[in-house]
Design a protein around this motif. Structure first.
Motif, PDB file in Angstrom:
ATOM      1  N   TYR A  55       0.790  -1.188  -0.127  1.00 22.73           N
ATOM      2  CA  TYR A  55       0.149  -0.052   0.016  1.00 22.73           C
ATOM      3  C   TYR A  55       0.944   1.116   0.255  1.00 22.73           C
ATOM      4  CZ  TYR A  55      -4.639  -2.057   0.676  1.00 22.73           C
ATOM      5  OH  TYR A  55      -5.854  -2.680   0.434  1.00 22.73           O
ATOM      6  N   SER A  57      -0.090   4.351   1.299  1.00 26.54           N
ATOM      7  CA  SER A  57      -0.309   4.964   2.494  1.00 26.54           C
ATOM      8  C   SER A  57      -0.673   4.073   3.674  1.00 26.54           C
ATOM      9  CB  SER A  57      -1.652   5.887   2.233  1.00 26.54           C
ATOM     10  OG  SER A  57      -2.907   5.144   2.158  1.00 26.54           O
ATOM     11  N   LYS A  58      -0.910   4.557   4.814  1.00 23.18           N
ATOM     12  CA  LYS A  58      -1.207   3.622   6.053  1.00 23.18           C
ATOM     13  C   LYS A  58      -2.773   3.457   6.023  1.00 23.18           C
ATOM     14  CE  LYS A  58       2.343   5.333   8.720  1.00 23.18           C
ATOM     15  NZ  LYS A  58       2.798   5.503   9.985  1.00 23.18           N
ATOM     16  N   GLN A  59      -3.697   3.897   5.070  1.00 29.88           N
ATOM     17  CA  GLN A  59      -5.134   3.597   5.108  1.00 29.88           C
ATOM     18  C   GLN A  59      -5.246   2.268   4.761  1.00 29.88           C
ATOM     19  OE1 GLN A  59      -7.346   5.856   2.346  1.00 29.88           O
ATOM     20  NE2 GLN A  59      -9.384   5.438   3.264  1.00 29.88           N
ATOM     21  N   ARG A  60      -6.184   1.563   5.447  1.00 31.08           N
ATOM     22  CA  ARG A  60      -6.881   0.221   4.634  1.00 31.08           C
ATOM     23  C   ARG A  60      -8.141   0.220   5.028  1.00 31.08           C
ATOM     24  NH1 ARG A  60      -2.143   0.697   4.389  1.00 31.08           N
ATOM     25  NH2 ARG A  60      -0.225  -1.078   4.668  1.00 31.08           N
ATOM     26  N   PHE A  61      -9.108  -0.754   4.276  1.00 34.79           N
ATOM     27  CA  PHE A  61     -10.335  -0.668   4.086  1.00 34.79           C
ATOM     28  C   PHE A  61     -10.810  -1.779   4.982  1.00 34.79           C
ATOM     29  CE2 PHE A  61      -8.602   1.655   0.569  1.00 34.79           C
ATOM     30  CZ  PHE A  61      -9.402   2.806   0.784  1.00 34.79           C
ATOM     31  N   ASP A  72       1.974  -1.616   8.368  1.00 36.14           N
ATOM     32  CA  ASP A  72       2.538  -0.701   7.260  1.00 36.14           C
ATOM     33  C   ASP A  72       4.041  -0.859   6.865  1.00 36.14           C
ATOM     34  OD1 ASP A  72       1.542   1.053   5.293  1.00 36.14           O
ATOM     35  OD2 ASP A  72       2.705   2.546   6.193  1.00 36.14           O
ATOM     36  N   HIS A 140      -7.879   1.595  -2.925  1.00 39.27           N
ATOM     37  CA  HIS A 140      -6.774   2.222  -2.251  1.00 39.27           C
ATOM     38  C   HIS A 140      -6.316   3.103  -3.454  1.00 39.27           C
ATOM     39  CE1 HIS A 140      -3.112   3.255  -0.324  1.00 39.27           C
ATOM     40  NE2 HIS A 140      -2.338   2.777  -1.255  1.00 39.27           N
ATOM     41  N   GLU A 143      -8.669   5.989  -4.554  1.00 35.93           N
ATOM     42  CA  GLU A 143      -8.428   7.096  -3.474  1.00 35.93           C
ATOM     43  C   GLU A 143      -7.301   7.811  -3.479  1.00 35.93           C
ATOM     44  OE1 GLU A 143     -10.624   6.011  -0.012  1.00 35.93           O
ATOM     45  OE2 GLU A 143     -12.200   5.280  -1.147  1.00 35.93           O
TER      46      GLU A 143
END
Length: 151
Positions: A55, A57-61, A72, A140, A143
């Motif tokens: 990934y 970024s650190k964002q996960r869904f 991460d 991901h 976005e």
């Protein structure tokens, strides 16, 4: 370097670096972190059914797994980088990944867990199956880059 030598390969116009499963993981990480840019041919990165993704970024869904502190780190994200990717830098890796010709192949019926699916905490935060992980990763990318990226 030899593949990029017109004297050795005067008719070479396209190279595909392909990998399936763990090979797909390798191809994706190489597309993110490689410094190599060909001059005489188009390079396509083709990854099929990787067990996990890197990934940007650190964002996960996916929320089906508890949080873990190293989710991460390199291999799953851009934290905890070792020397080679650290020298390239996060900004450059994100930029070049967007610009590279990356193609994904994911089995729509690959929606069950199997014994070879990566089950580390970092991977589990991406989804329960390869298909689910791919769907969340494409979300991901959409976005993160704010537009469709790759095929």
């Amino acid at each position: 370097d030899e593949l990029d030598d017109e004297d050795i390969f005067p008719s070479l116009s396209q190279v595909v670096l392909a990998g399936h499963s763990a090979g797909g993981q390798f191809v994706q990480r190489y597309a993110v972190a490689s410094k190599f840019e060909p001059h005489i041919y188009e390079l396509t990165y083709f990854l099929a059914n990787p067990s996990s993704y890197l990934y940007l970024s650190k964002q996960r869904f996916f929320t089906g797994k508890k949080y873990c502190s190293r989710y991460d780190h390199w291999g799953y994200g851009l934290s905890g980088l070792y020397a080679y990717p650290q020298a390239i830098g996060k900004r450059q890796m994100r930029k070049q990944y967007q610009e590279r010709n990356v193609v994904y192949a994911v089995g729509e019926l690959d929606n069950e867990r199997d014994r070879v699916l990566t089950d580390t905490c970092g991977a589990e935060l991406m989804g329960s199956t390869r298909y689910e992980r791919a769907r969340f990763f494409f979300q991901h990318l959409q976005e993160f880059y704010e537009k469709p990226t790759h095929k």
